[in-house]
Design a protein around this motif. Sequence first.
Motif, PDB file in Angstrom:
ATOM      1  N   ALA A 176      40.808  30.882  28.278  1.00 13.21           N
ATOM      2  CA  ALA A 176      41.460  30.744  29.580  1.00 13.21           C
ATOM      3  C   ALA A 176      42.710  29.893  29.443  1.00 13.21           C
ATOM      4  O   ALA A 176      42.673  28.813  28.854  1.00 13.21           O
ATOM      5  N   LYS A 177      43.806  30.386  29.985  1.00 15.95           N
ATOM      6  CA  LYS A 177      45.037  29.623  30.058  1.00 15.95           C
ATOM      7  C   LYS A 177      45.027  28.884  31.388  1.00 15.95           C
ATOM      8  O   LYS A 177      44.868  29.501  32.449  1.00 15.95           O
ATOM      9  N   LEU A 178      45.166  27.575  31.346  1.00 19.62           N
ATOM     10  CA  LEU A 178      45.220  26.757  32.546  1.00 19.62           C
ATOM     11  C   LEU A 178      46.688  26.577  32.891  1.00 19.62           C
ATOM     12  O   LEU A 178      47.427  25.895  32.169  1.00 19.62           O
TER      13      LEU A 178
ATOM     14  N   THR B 108      49.349  25.464  35.595  1.00 18.02           N
ATOM     15  CA  THR B 108      49.670  24.775  36.840  1.00 18.02           C
ATOM     16  C   THR B 108      50.907  25.344  37.514  1.00 18.02           C
ATOM     17  O   THR B 108      51.193  25.008  38.656  1.00 18.02           O
ATOM     18  N   GLY B 109      51.629  26.230  36.838  1.00 16.37           N
ATOM     19  CA  GLY B 109      52.787  26.888  37.432  1.00 16.37           C
ATOM     20  C   GLY B 109      52.414  28.105  38.256  1.00 16.37           C
ATOM     21  O   GLY B 109      53.240  28.634  38.994  1.00 16.37           O
ATOM     22  N   ALA B 110      51.169  28.541  38.146  1.00 14.06           N
ATOM     23  CA  ALA B 110      50.690  29.703  38.911  1.00 14.06           C
ATOM     24  C   ALA B 110      49.786  29.213  40.035  1.00 14.06           C
ATOM     25  O   ALA B 110      48.932  28.360  39.820  1.00 14.06           O
ATOM     26  N   GLU B 111      49.944  29.745  41.207  1.00 15.69           N
ATOM     27  CA  GLU B 111      49.086  29.371  42.331  1.00 15.69           C
ATOM     28  C   GLU B 111      47.715  30.041  42.208  1.00 15.69           C
ATOM     29  O   GLU B 111      46.686  29.404  42.374  1.00 15.69           O
ATOM     30  N   THR B 112      47.708  31.326  41.935  1.00 10.90           N
ATOM     31  CA  THR B 112      46.460  32.078  41.915  1.00 10.90           C
ATOM     32  C   THR B 112      46.009  32.359  40.490  1.00 10.90           C
ATOM     33  O   THR B 112      46.768  32.233  39.540  1.00 10.90           O
ATOM     34  N   SER B 113      44.768  32.744  40.357  1.00 13.74           N
ATOM     35  CA  SER B 113      44.167  33.063  39.062  1.00 13.74           C
ATOM     36  C   SER B 113      44.102  34.561  38.887  1.00 13.74           C
ATOM     37  O   SER B 113      44.077  35.315  39.865  1.00 13.74           O
ATOM     38  N   SER B 114      44.054  35.006  37.633  1.00 14.91           N
ATOM     39  CA  SER B 114      43.914  36.434  37.370  1.00 14.91           C
ATOM     40  C   SER B 114      43.009  36.651  36.165  1.00 14.91           C
ATOM     41  O   SER B 114      42.907  35.798  35.283  1.00 14.91           O
ATOM     42  N   LEU B 115      42.362  37.802  36.147  1.00 20.56           N
ATOM     43  CA  LEU B 115      41.396  38.157  35.114  1.00 20.56           C
ATOM     44  C   LEU B 115      41.720  39.540  34.579  1.00 20.56           C
ATOM     45  O   LEU B 115      41.990  40.456  35.353  1.00 20.56           O
ATOM     46  N   ASP B 116      41.683  39.654  33.250  1.00 21.90           N
ATOM     47  CA  ASP B 116      41.904  40.944  32.596  1.00 21.90           C
ATOM     48  C   ASP B 116      40.722  41.851  32.901  1.00 21.90           C
ATOM     49  O   ASP B 116      39.607  41.598  32.460  1.00 21.90           O
ATOM     50  N   ALA B 117      40.956  42.891  33.682  1.00 20.32           N
ATOM     51  CA  ALA B 117      39.887  43.795  34.068  1.00 20.32           C
ATOM     52  C   ALA B 117      40.451  45.176  34.350  1.00 20.32           C
ATOM     53  O   ALA B 117      41.574  45.319  34.830  1.00 20.32           O
ATOM     54  N   LEU B 118      39.665  46.156  34.037  1.00 17.10           N
ATOM     55  CA  LEU B 118      39.991  47.529  34.387  1.00 17.10           C
ATOM     56  C   LEU B 118      39.247  47.853  35.673  1.00 17.10           C
ATOM     57  O   LEU B 118      38.016  47.765  35.716  1.00 17.10           O
TER      58      LEU B 118
ATOM     59  N   SER C 176      45.807  42.944  29.117  1.00 17.04           N
ATOM     60  CA  SER C 176      45.606  43.237  27.693  1.00 17.04           C
ATOM     61  C   SER C 176      46.857  42.923  26.860  1.00 17.04           C
ATOM     62  O   SER C 176      46.746  42.680  25.667  1.00 17.04           O
ATOM     63  N   GLU C 177      48.024  42.900  27.491  1.00 19.46           N
ATOM     64  CA  GLU C 177      49.245  42.587  26.761  1.00 19.46           C
ATOM     65  C   GLU C 177      49.498  41.081  26.682  1.00 19.46           C
ATOM     66  O   GLU C 177      50.429  40.638  26.027  1.00 19.46           O
ATOM     67  N   PHE C 178      48.648  40.307  27.369  1.00 24.11           N
ATOM     68  CA  PHE C 178      48.761  38.851  27.324  1.00 24.11           C
ATOM     69  C   PHE C 178      47.781  38.310  26.289  1.00 24.11           C
ATOM     70  O   PHE C 178      46.785  38.950  25.942  1.00 24.11           O
ATOM     71  N   ASN C 179      48.043  37.106  25.815  1.00 23.38           N
ATOM     72  CA  ASN C 179      47.184  36.517  24.794  1.00 23.38           C
ATOM     73  C   ASN C 179      45.807  36.126  25.302  1.00 23.38           C
ATOM     74  O   ASN C 179      44.844  36.125  24.545  1.00 23.38           O
ATOM     75  N   TYR C 180      45.708  35.783  26.583  1.00 22.26           N
ATOM     76  CA  TYR C 180      44.456  35.239  27.108  1.00 22.26           C
ATOM     77  C   TYR C 180      44.000  36.042  28.323  1.00 22.26           C
ATOM     78  O   TYR C 180      44.782  36.286  29.242  1.00 22.26           O
ATOM     79  N   PRO C 181      42.726  36.426  28.353  1.00 21.93           N
ATOM     80  CA  PRO C 181      42.238  37.302  29.415  1.00 21.93           C
ATOM     81  C   PRO C 181      42.090  36.639  30.786  1.00 21.93           C
ATOM     82  O   PRO C 181      42.061  37.319  31.798  1.00 21.93           O
ATOM     83  N   LEU C 182      42.007  35.311  30.820  1.00 21.14           N
ATOM     84  CA  LEU C 182      41.828  34.614  32.100  1.00 21.14           C
ATOM     85  C   LEU C 182      42.944  33.603  32.278  1.00 21.14           C
ATOM     86  O   LEU C 182      43.222  32.808  31.373  1.00 21.14           O
ATOM     87  N   LEU C 183      43.582  33.649  33.434  1.00 20.84           N
ATOM     88  CA  LEU C 183      44.568  32.657  33.805  1.00 20.84           C
ATOM     89  C   LEU C 183      44.016  31.924  35.019  1.00 20.84           C
ATOM     90  O   LEU C 183      43.679  32.560  36.021  1.00 20.84           O
ATOM     91  N   LEU C 184      43.845  30.608  34.911  1.00 19.10           N
ATOM     92  CA  LEU C 184      43.400  29.808  36.046  1.00 19.10           C
ATOM     93  C   LEU C 184      44.599  29.068  36.614  1.00 19.10           C
ATOM     94  O   LEU C 184      45.245  28.292  35.919  1.00 19.10           O
ATOM     95  N   GLY C 185      44.886  29.339  37.885  1.00 17.23           N
ATOM     96  CA  GLY C 185      46.025  28.730  38.559  1.00 17.23           C
ATOM     97  C   GLY C 185      45.637  27.468  39.308  1.00 17.23           C
ATOM     98  O   GLY C 185      44.484  27.034  39.299  1.00 17.23           O
TER      99      GLY C 185
END
Length: 174
Positions: free
Chosen positions: A47-49, A51-61, A133-142
């Motif tokens: 997971a990439k933490l 703080t520049g992103a408000e919302t979180s996103s998850l790699d999912a189909l 999938s094109e990003f290094n980390y599947p979870l971004l926590l904002g």
Amino acid sequence: MNKIPIKILCVFLCAQTSNAAAEMADLKIFGWLENAFLPGPGLEIKAKLDTGAETSSLDALVIKKFKKGGKRWVRLALLDRDSGKEYILVQERVRTIGVVQHDGSRQTRPVVLIEVCIGGQNLITEVSLIDRSEFNYPLLLGRSALASFALVDPGSMFLGEPGCVPDSKQVSEP
């Protein structure tokens, strides 16, 4: 100059500082990159933490959006990037958001609640579902997910202590 209002202001500001310090004492320090555990599917991911992103996103189909019992649902697939194993989940859609990409294009994303454990801290947070999938980390926590439990050290990685164990299941058919 009247000194009484200044004393009152000082007492007010000192109390505010004390409250902020007490709230910060409850926060743990994490690196900008941490291991996270999704108890629902039993999946450990990076997971990439951010703080520049408000919302979180998850790699999912997103396999299918549907309505059942008057509620909106989404069937989605998560991929374990290490093993290649695919996990199918069915989650209630809490909302749909519009996101403006860096190139100016807009896209809509379904948002679901997921349980995430990071550094022994369990939280339930909203994540938008998107192909990462094109990003290094599947979870971004904002910021909205991090605010209640984390301070992020941008110069460090993997500061969170292990301690996440599955204690609930999210995988369920509506």
